[in-house]
Design a protein around this motif. Structure first.
Motif, PDB file in Angstrom:
ATOM      1  N   ALA A 185      10.684  -6.581  10.804  1.00 45.70           N
ATOM      2  CA  ALA A 185      10.081  -6.815  10.110  1.00 45.70           C
ATOM      3  C   ALA A 185       9.369  -6.409   9.519  1.00 45.70           C
ATOM      4  O   ALA A 185       8.407  -5.780   8.270  1.00 45.70           O
ATOM      5  N   PHE A 186       8.861  -4.637   9.564  1.00 41.05           N
ATOM      6  CA  PHE A 186       7.935  -3.716   9.692  1.00 41.05           C
ATOM      7  C   PHE A 186       8.228  -3.090   8.615  1.00 41.05           C
ATOM      8  O   PHE A 186       8.025  -2.568   7.380  1.00 41.05           O
ATOM      9  N   VAL A 187       9.465  -2.560   8.425  1.00 40.81           N
ATOM     10  CA  VAL A 187      10.513  -2.161   7.726  1.00 40.81           C
ATOM     11  C   VAL A 187      11.182  -2.698   6.833  1.00 40.81           C
ATOM     12  O   VAL A 187      10.532  -1.827   5.842  1.00 40.81           O
ATOM     13  N   SER A 188      11.515  -3.969   6.892  1.00 40.97           N
ATOM     14  CA  SER A 188      11.668  -4.904   5.795  1.00 40.97           C
ATOM     15  C   SER A 188      11.098  -4.852   4.629  1.00 40.97           C
ATOM     16  O   SER A 188      10.424  -4.583   3.311  1.00 40.97           O
ATOM     17  N   ALA A 189       9.175  -5.181   5.114  1.00 45.57           N
ATOM     18  CA  ALA A 189       8.136  -5.502   4.327  1.00 45.57           C
ATOM     19  C   ALA A 189       7.425  -4.017   3.569  1.00 45.57           C
ATOM     20  O   ALA A 189       7.393  -4.227   2.433  1.00 45.57           O
ATOM     21  N   MET A 190       7.902  -2.860   4.275  1.00 47.68           N
ATOM     22  CA  MET A 190       7.417  -1.829   3.169  1.00 47.68           C
ATOM     23  C   MET A 190       8.210  -1.138   2.457  1.00 47.68           C
ATOM     24  O   MET A 190       8.313  -0.608   1.750  1.00 47.68           O
ATOM     25  N   ILE A 191       9.729  -1.377   2.549  1.00 51.72           N
ATOM     26  CA  ILE A 191      10.384  -0.856   2.028  1.00 51.72           C
ATOM     27  C   ILE A 191      10.873  -1.995   0.604  1.00 51.72           C
ATOM     28  O   ILE A 191      10.676  -1.673  -0.511  1.00 51.72           O
ATOM     29  N   GLY A 192      10.287  -3.523   1.019  1.00 54.59           N
ATOM     30  CA  GLY A 192      10.630  -3.971   0.031  1.00 54.59           C
ATOM     31  C   GLY A 192       9.456  -4.096  -0.817  1.00 54.59           C
ATOM     32  O   GLY A 192       9.827  -4.135  -2.446  1.00 54.59           O
ATOM     33  N   SER A 193       8.165  -3.709   0.216  1.00 50.38           N
ATOM     34  CA  SER A 193       7.320  -3.406  -1.202  1.00 50.38           C
ATOM     35  C   SER A 193       7.197  -1.517  -1.764  1.00 50.38           C
ATOM     36  O   SER A 193       6.994  -2.131  -3.132  1.00 50.38           O
ATOM     37  N   THR A 210       0.686  -1.429  -2.545  1.00 53.61           N
ATOM     38  CA  THR A 210       1.528  -0.530  -2.732  1.00 53.61           C
ATOM     39  C   THR A 210       2.438  -0.986  -1.219  1.00 53.61           C
ATOM     40  O   THR A 210       3.831  -0.721  -1.811  1.00 53.61           O
ATOM     41  N   LEU A 211       1.666  -0.975  -0.284  1.00 52.05           N
ATOM     42  CA  LEU A 211       2.700  -1.369   1.085  1.00 52.05           C
ATOM     43  C   LEU A 211       2.840  -2.262   1.700  1.00 52.05           C
ATOM     44  O   LEU A 211       4.214  -2.289   2.770  1.00 52.05           O
ATOM     45  N   ASN A 212       1.861  -3.141   1.006  1.00 52.47           N
ATOM     46  CA  ASN A 212       2.252  -4.848   2.213  1.00 52.47           C
ATOM     47  C   ASN A 212       2.498  -5.348   1.249  1.00 52.47           C
ATOM     48  O   ASN A 212       1.538  -5.969   1.209  1.00 52.47           O
ATOM     49  N   VAL A 213       2.921  -5.175   0.320  1.00 50.70           N
ATOM     50  CA  VAL A 213       2.558  -6.384  -1.050  1.00 50.70           C
ATOM     51  C   VAL A 213       3.091  -7.620  -1.411  1.00 50.70           C
ATOM     52  O   VAL A 213       2.353  -9.212  -0.818  1.00 50.70           O
ATOM     53  N   SER A 219      -2.514  -0.565  11.098  1.00 50.87           N
ATOM     54  CA  SER A 219      -3.887  -0.334  10.504  1.00 50.87           C
ATOM     55  C   SER A 219      -4.292   0.790   9.969  1.00 50.87           C
ATOM     56  O   SER A 219      -4.586   1.431   9.190  1.00 50.87           O
ATOM     57  N   GLN A 220      -3.221   2.002  10.383  1.00 49.05           N
ATOM     58  CA  GLN A 220      -3.462   2.876   9.868  1.00 49.05           C
ATOM     59  C   GLN A 220      -2.949   3.702   8.445  1.00 49.05           C
ATOM     60  O   GLN A 220      -2.883   4.787   7.980  1.00 49.05           O
ATOM     61  N   VAL A 221      -1.731   2.326   7.878  1.00 49.50           N
ATOM     62  CA  VAL A 221      -0.762   2.914   7.048  1.00 49.50           C
ATOM     63  C   VAL A 221      -0.650   2.080   6.033  1.00 49.50           C
ATOM     64  O   VAL A 221      -1.141   2.157   4.897  1.00 49.50           O
ATOM     65  N   LEU A 222      -0.259   0.616   6.782  1.00 46.71           N
ATOM     66  CA  LEU A 222      -0.057  -0.508   5.767  1.00 46.71           C
ATOM     67  C   LEU A 222      -1.463  -1.202   4.913  1.00 46.71           C
ATOM     68  O   LEU A 222      -1.594  -1.385   3.768  1.00 46.71           O
ATOM     69  N   SER A 223      -2.268  -0.998   5.996  1.00 50.80           N
ATOM     70  CA  SER A 223      -3.963  -2.139   5.542  1.00 50.80           C
ATOM     71  C   SER A 223      -4.425  -1.240   4.509  1.00 50.80           C
ATOM     72  O   SER A 223      -4.917  -1.784   4.119  1.00 50.80           O
ATOM     73  N   PRO A 224      -4.453   0.192   4.940  1.00 50.28           N
ATOM     74  CA  PRO A 224      -5.638   0.319   3.812  1.00 50.28           C
ATOM     75  C   PRO A 224      -4.868   0.482   2.574  1.00 50.28           C
ATOM     76  O   PRO A 224      -5.408   1.141   1.588  1.00 50.28           O
ATOM     77  N   ALA A 225      -3.381   0.817   2.295  1.00 48.55           N
ATOM     78  CA  ALA A 225      -2.923   0.446   0.776  1.00 48.55           C
ATOM     79  C   ALA A 225      -1.647  -1.184   0.424  1.00 48.55           C
ATOM     80  O   ALA A 225      -0.661  -0.890   0.687  1.00 48.55           O
ATOM     81  N   GLU A 226      -2.117  -1.683   0.893  1.00 51.91           N
ATOM     82  CA  GLU A 226      -2.244  -3.186   1.407  1.00 51.91           C
ATOM     83  C   GLU A 226      -1.360  -3.653  -0.265  1.00 51.91           C
ATOM     84  O   GLU A 226      -0.067  -3.944  -0.336  1.00 51.91           O
TER      85      GLU A 226
END
Length: 430
Positions: A170-178, A241-244, A232-239
């Protein structure tokens, strides 16, 4: 070389099945009796007035089926009588050292659900297509996890780490997909993430002979902490671009999606759901009808015998555990790419453990495990539907309903069963 036909069960399996059949088990009959008593108390003694309406069609269906109304009192009495007859049959079968057929358990479950829904929805309307669509959506990751668990345990490794594979996928698919703007690339990332988690499980349990259950629990805790920290440290501050929240669109299959009831449920879904259908068929066929499946089952049942005919036990276990992780990673991708979109901390909510329960309930068989996953998904969605119609069932019970069903299914309805003989046992080449 082995001369056993791929479609035939191994000798170890045949002997084990005969041993199971020669053992009298009262677990399933007692479970039947408990549910029958519950039906008698609630559906008859505490029966409700009025009728429950079941809506069978949506506005866009090719054929508009009329609504079905079931009187709460009459349906409750009828269902209770039928459940009692099934219970008597179950006791007769158990007393004669015979297994209870799967269709009997399935019919029993369906009857109880019909009685429960009629009782709970007296005076209200239940949209049956909506109930089933939601149930299938919650079942899809469980199906992938159960298939991965079946493969892993059939080859001799207990896969407690399904929860960690879900979270990683779930984490990797959301980040790479974004990052790429492509759900397909995110799906590939989920496969890779599931494999990487399985590499850790396989390395410690197969190469270093660490207890498989302990390794799985540690992996789950580690992946939960790691994804939570990165969220909390990577995705949230850059939603942005990284968690669209990239998602696969719904792809209705022409004509089929307009069939009443089953059309919207099975043929108006996204790509990951269709991949689940394919995965169930492929794994079932390959496990029982191919040389790969024969070798896998032989390693899980009797690794020493498999070794003597030239099968590399350790390599077979390692790569099939990796395959199981890839399949579970697809289940993790469904939480993001196929459902809500963005990743959230611990969004799998213990689904990996329910998938593992589906493996046990399904007796390590892909079809049975899939049916068990569908049952657990139905129980999970039922709490949402009953809550929306203001049923008399307490909200606290609705929240724990999926887990209650899981406990009863594994502890009661499975009956006498055994897993692969070498599952959980490290193999040391002599």
């Amino acid at each position: 070389m082995s001369t056993i036909s791929p479609s035939m069960p191994s000798g170890a399996e045949t002997l084990a099945d005969r041993a199971v059949e020669s053992t009298r088990s009262w677990k399933a009959p007692v479970a039947f009796a408990v549910f029958t008593v519950v039906a008698l108390v609630f559906f008859v003694l505490l029966g409700r007035d009025g009728s429950a309406t079941f809506r069978l069609a949506n506005a866009g269906d090719f054929v508009q089926l009329p609504d079905v109304q079931l009187p709460a009192t009459g349906t409750g009495i009828t269902v209770t009588v039928l459940l009692a007859l099934a219970t008597v049959y179950a006791f007769v079968q158990a007393n004669g050292y015979r297994r209870i057929p799967l269709w009997v358990t399935s019919v029993f479950a369906v009857l109880f659900v019909v009685g429960f829904l009629t009782w709970a929805a007296a005076g209200a309307t239940i949209p049956l297509p909506g109930l089933l669509v939601g149930a299938l959506g919650l079942s899809v990751p469980l199906v992938f996890g159960a298939l991965g668990g079946v493969i892993s345990e059939r080859v001799g490794v207990v896969n407690i780490a399904i929860e960690g594979q879900f979270l990683a996928g779930a984490f990797v698919s959301a980040m790479i997909g974004s990052l790429t703007g492509s759900a397909w690339v995110g799906l590939v990332g989920a496969l890779v993430a599931g494999v990487l988690v399985s590499f850790v499980l396989a390395t410690f349990s197969i190469k270093y002979l660490v207890d498989q259950v302990i390794v799985g629990v540690v992996i789950n805790a580690f992946i939960s902490g790691l994804t939570g920290f990165l969220y909390s440290q990577v995705l949230s501050p850059a939603e942005q671009t990284l968690n669209v929240g990239i998602r696969f669109p719904v792809l209705p299959i022409p004509v089929l999606h307009q069939i009443p009831v089953i059309g919207p449920v099975f043929f108006e879904q996204n790509v990951i759901v269709y991949l689940a259908y394919i995965a169930v068929a492929v794994v079932t066929f390959a496990l029982f009808k191919t040389r790969w499946g024969l070798r896998l089952r032989a390693v899980g049942e009797h690794p020493q015998a498999a070794d003597t005919v030239g099968i590399n036990v350790l390599s077979t276990r390692f790569w099939n555990v990796s395959l199981a992780g890839a399949i579970a990673g697809l289940g993790g991708a469904y939480f993001t790419l196929g459902s809500v979109g963005p990743f959230a901390k611990d969004m799998t909510a213990g689904a990996g453990y329910i998938a593992l329960a589906a493996v046990i309930f399904g007796r390590w068989d892909p079809i049975r495990a899939t049916l068990a996953a569908l049952l657990f998904g139905f129980a999970s969605n039922l709490q949402n539907v009953l809550g929306s119609i203001n049923s008399p069932v307490p909200s606290e019970f609705l929240l724990m309903l999926p887990y209650v069903v899981t406990i009863f299914a594994v502890a009661g309805l499975v009956g006498q069963s055994r897993g692969p003989a070498a599952s959980g046992k490290p193999y040391i080449k002599s």
